[in-house]
Structure formats: structure tokens, C-alpha cells
Design an enzyme around this catalytic site. Structure first.
Site, PDB file in Angstrom:
ATOM      1  N   CYS A  17       5.684   6.834   3.098  1.00  0.00           N
ATOM      2  CA  CYS A  17       4.630   7.605   2.449  1.00  0.00           C
ATOM      3  C   CYS A  17       4.619   9.063   2.897  1.00  0.00           C
ATOM      4  CB  CYS A  17       3.287   6.923   2.669  1.00  0.00           C
ATOM      5  SG  CYS A  17       3.216   5.396   1.703  1.00  0.00           S
TER       6      CYS A  17
ATOM      7  N   VAL B 208      -2.189  -1.865  -2.905  1.00  0.00           N
ATOM      8  CA  VAL B 208      -2.216  -2.949  -3.894  1.00  0.00           C
ATOM      9  C   VAL B 208      -1.003  -3.839  -3.616  1.00  0.00           C
ATOM     10  CG1 VAL B 208      -2.174  -3.528  -6.348  1.00  0.00           C
ATOM     11  CG2 VAL B 208      -3.353  -1.454  -5.592  1.00  0.00           C
ATOM     12  N   GLU B 209      -1.272  -4.997  -3.010  1.00  0.00           N
ATOM     13  CA  GLU B 209      -0.179  -5.883  -2.606  1.00  0.00           C
ATOM     14  C   GLU B 209       0.215  -6.840  -3.726  1.00  0.00           C
ATOM     15  OE1 GLU B 209      -1.485  -7.473   1.173  1.00  0.00           O
ATOM     16  OE2 GLU B 209      -1.145  -5.542   2.153  1.00  0.00           O
TER      17      GLU B 209
ATOM     18  N   GLU C 213      -0.824   5.402  -0.762  1.00  0.00           N
ATOM     19  CA  GLU C 213      -0.308   6.723  -1.148  1.00  0.00           C
ATOM     20  C   GLU C 213       0.385   6.678  -2.507  1.00  0.00           C
ATOM     21  OE1 GLU C 213      -0.092   5.288   1.756  1.00  0.00           O
ATOM     22  OE2 GLU C 213      -0.399   6.709   3.394  1.00  0.00           O
TER      23      GLU C 213
END
Ligand code: THU
Length: 132
Positions: free
Chosen positions: A95, A49-50, A61
Site C-alpha cells: 500500500c 474488504v476481504e 488503501e
């Protein structure tokens, strides 16, 4: 710990592809999906989700560990990550550290080079044990 999750790697990859289809990646154009098995049999997933403020983007992650915690916690046993074409992708360095917190060195990671324990992808990991 078995290298094969009870649901099978291919089903886990399909869950990651499904999550990837819901990614919000308008800036990189690089959707990512992840899926993992929890030690109680649950499945958790995530997508990236940018954000218009690029540095605030969340890796897939991040969503996965958030869902893990918010649905009862537990330990991750098997993990897979796919790119926008549905092909296997290695988790980024940050991550790997997120995964280490909730899966530890024995977490089985589905990589383009085969299934590897997280310890092989994050050697000499810093983790909760160092904090005493
Ligand atoms: N990305 C992930 O979601 N997980 C990874 O492990 C690798 C990178 C995302 C971050 C960013 O939204 C996009 O992929 C391009 O780097």
C-alpha cells in the site's frame, strides 16, 4: 506542503475510524480504515474488504485510491490509517506503493512514530518516473 492538513489530523483520523467501522474483515478479524486529503480539499476514505479466497482481499488503501480516481483524481497530500481499535497503523508495503503513485514522496503520513513523508517509509521508491 504543510505537515498539518487543513481539517486537522484528528478529524482525518475520525474519518478513517468511520471507514474502519464499515470494513469487511471476517477472515483476519482485523478491520482497517484509511482517510486522506486531496490537493483540491476533497477527503477520500477506504476500508479493507476481504474474500473467502484469502489472497484476493483488498486493503483499505485499495478502496481509497479507487475512490480518489472515481471522484475526480488529484494528488493525495495527507494520509492516515487506523486499526480496529482506532489506533494509528502503518500502511503495509504494497500500500505504500499504491500511495506513492498518487501522493509521491512528499505525501504526509500519520504514523505511530509521528508524521513522516512517504519518502521516509518507502526509500528509493520505484514510480511512474522510471517508466519515462
Ligand atoms: N490491511 C489494510 O487494509 N491495509 C494495510 O495497510 C495493512 C493491512 C488489511 C489487510 C487484511 O484485510 C487485514 O488488514 C490483515 O492483514
Amino acid at each position: 506542503m504543510t505537515t498539518e492538513p487543513a481539517i486537522g489530523w484528528e478529524a482525518l483520523r475520525e474519518a478513517a475510524r468511520d471507514a474502519m467501522s464499515r470494513a469487511y474483515a471476517p477472515y483476519s478479524g482485523f478491520p482497517v480504515g484509511v482517510a486522506a486529503v486531496v490537493d483540491d480539499g476533497r477527503l477520500v476514505t477506504g476500508c479493507n474488504v476481504e474474500n473467502a479466497s484469502y489472497g484476493l482481499g483488498l486493503c483499505a488503501e485499495c478502496g481509497l485510491v479507487s475512490q480518489l480516481q472515481n471522484t475526480g483524481g488529484g494528488r493525495l497530500t495527507h494520509f492516515t490509517c487506523v486499526d480496529g481499535k482506532g489506533a494509528l497503523l502503518v500502511p503495509c508495503g504494497r500500500c505504500r506503493q499504491l500511495l506513492y503513485e498518487f501522493g509521491g514522496p512528499d505525501l504526509q503520513v500519520d504514523t505511530p512514530e509521528g508524521v513522516l513523508p512517504l519518502a521516509a517509509m518507502l526509500p528509493q521508491a520505484f514510480g511512474p518516473d522510471h517508466l519515462g
